[in-house]
Design a protein around this motif. Structure first.
Motif, mmCIF file in Angstrom:
data_model
loop_
_atom_site.group_PDB
_atom_site.id
_atom_site.type_symbol
_atom_site.label_atom_id
_atom_site.label_comp_id
_atom_site.label_asym_id
_atom_site.label_seq_id
_atom_site.Cartn_x
_atom_site.Cartn_y
_atom_site.Cartn_z
ATOM 1 N N ALA A 171 0.882 -1.169 0.000
ATOM 2 C CA ALA A 171 0.000 0.000 0.000
ATOM 3 C C ALA A 171 0.915 1.213 0.000
ATOM 4 O O ALA A 171 1.791 1.335 0.856
ATOM 5 C CB ALA A 171 -0.899 0.022 1.229
ATOM 6 N N VAL A 172 0.744 2.091 -0.962
ATOM 7 C CA VAL A 172 1.561 3.300 -1.059
ATOM 8 C C VAL A 172 0.639 4.486 -0.840
ATOM 9 O O VAL A 172 -0.321 4.684 -1.592
ATOM 10 C CB VAL A 172 2.259 3.405 -2.423
ATOM 11 N N THR A 205 3.291 -1.459 3.966
ATOM 12 C CA THR A 205 2.796 -0.110 3.713
ATOM 13 C C THR A 205 3.951 0.863 3.613
ATOM 14 O O THR A 205 4.834 0.898 4.475
ATOM 15 C CB THR A 205 1.841 0.349 4.832
ATOM 16 N N ILE A 206 3.948 1.652 2.550
ATOM 17 C CA ILE A 206 4.948 2.694 2.333
ATOM 18 C C ILE A 206 4.251 4.044 2.401
ATOM 19 O O ILE A 206 3.275 4.272 1.680
ATOM 20 C CB ILE A 206 5.626 2.546 0.955
ATOM 21 N N VAL A 230 7.672 1.410 5.842
ATOM 22 C CA VAL A 230 8.730 2.295 5.366
ATOM 23 C C VAL A 230 8.170 3.703 5.206
ATOM 24 O O VAL A 230 7.077 3.883 4.654
ATOM 25 C CB VAL A 230 9.312 1.836 4.010
ATOM 26 N N LEU A 231 8.914 4.684 5.688
ATOM 27 C CA LEU A 231 8.626 6.089 5.415
ATOM 28 C C LEU A 231 9.712 6.601 4.474
ATOM 29 O O LEU A 231 10.904 6.569 4.810
ATOM 30 C CB LEU A 231 8.637 6.897 6.716
ATOM 31 N N GLY A 249 8.648 0.481 14.566
ATOM 32 C CA GLY A 249 9.180 -0.515 13.657
ATOM 33 C C GLY A 249 9.141 -0.049 12.220
ATOM 34 O O GLY A 249 9.162 -0.865 11.277
ATOM 35 N N THR A 250 9.133 1.270 12.008
ATOM 36 C CA THR A 250 9.069 1.868 10.676
ATOM 37 C C THR A 250 10.475 2.256 10.231
ATOM 38 O O THR A 250 11.169 2.997 10.917
ATOM 39 C CB THR A 250 8.177 3.118 10.683
#
Length: 256
Positions: A171-172, A205-206, A230-231, A249-250
């Protein structure tokens, strides 16, 4: 003199609103064709009136700032958004499946994905759908419902029911604000509901967001920030966000 100062302060407030609520001193000085010191002096006066808050190297409005339409947001920070988009595209392999939302950064990501092959894309953005459909063996699924005039996005019950049919690799999504206390935030409740739904149905998810979003405020929390894998951003976040991301945990990835 007072009239000139008041006029300059009005220009600074307008520039901050155009920038989405926050900006660096140097960027404001360039936009207004004045010196950095002129901006700093007027920022101090605006802070005394409670209209802005000084940040390290910049300032932000204390009032909530609603986002503009998609076309105006696409014109904001385009180089940073291209860098972020290229970085996100590098995380997504050919043949992957992904949700893409209606954010302005997401429109740049769709451009960055145009050379990818055999993607399965689920989106509620007519802009994203138009950029990726009929290319390189992609399959594009568009969530139904009425398109909103200001961003070409489809929301509501029909869109949520439609995306419930899919489980994707990624998911972006975008965010209006990011802070250590609440995580990822948006102005629009329908966008937040859509974001929660796609986060729940994706393996990873990004969040793609330029560095202006750090420390900004918005009224609606997207959900548990620990769901964000991920950010991707263009500049190092504040220390508080870095520490919070470790707890969530990102992983934070800076676009080169």
């Amino acid at each position: 003199m007072e009239t000139a100062a008041t006029h300059r302060q009005g220009e600074i407030l307008a520039a901050l609103r155009r920038a989405g609520g926050s900006a660096r001193i140097q960027a404001l000085a360039t936009a207004l064709a004045v010196t950095d010191e002129t901006v700093r002096r007027n920022i101090r006066r605006l802070e005394a009136e409670g209209l802005v808050e000084k940040l390290h190297g910049g300032a932000r409005l204390t009032e909530p700032v609603a986002e503009g339409d998609l076309q105006s947001r696409v014109r904001e920070q385009p180089e940073a958004k291209r860098r972020i988009a290229d970085c996100v595209a590098g995380l997504i392999p050919d043949g992957a499946s992904l949700f893409l939302d209606v954010g302005s950064t997401t429109a740049f990501i769709a451009d960055a994905l145009r050379d990818h092959r055999t993607l399965t894309v689920v989106t509620n953005s007519v802009t994203v759908a138009a950029k990726l459909a009929t290319r390189n063996g992609n399959r594009v699924f568009f969530a139904g419902g009425e398109l909103r005039a200001h961003d070409g996005g489809s929301f509501g019950v029909d869109a949520l029911q439609f995306i419930a049919n899919f489980q994707t690799d990624f998911a972006v999504m975008s965010a209006t604000a990011i802070n250590a206390e609440q995580g990822f935030l948006l102005f629009d409740l329908e966008e937040a509901r859509f974001a929660r739904a796609i986060m729940a149905q994706a393996r990873s998810t990004i969040v793609a967001a330029d560095s202006r979003k750090f420390g900004r405020s918005a009224p609606i929390v997207v959900g548990d920030p620990a769901r964000v894998s991920v950010l991707v951003t263009d500049d190092s976040p504040p220390t508080a966000v870095i520490e919070a991301a470790k707890h969530w945990g990102t992983r934070i990835k800076l676009a080169p």
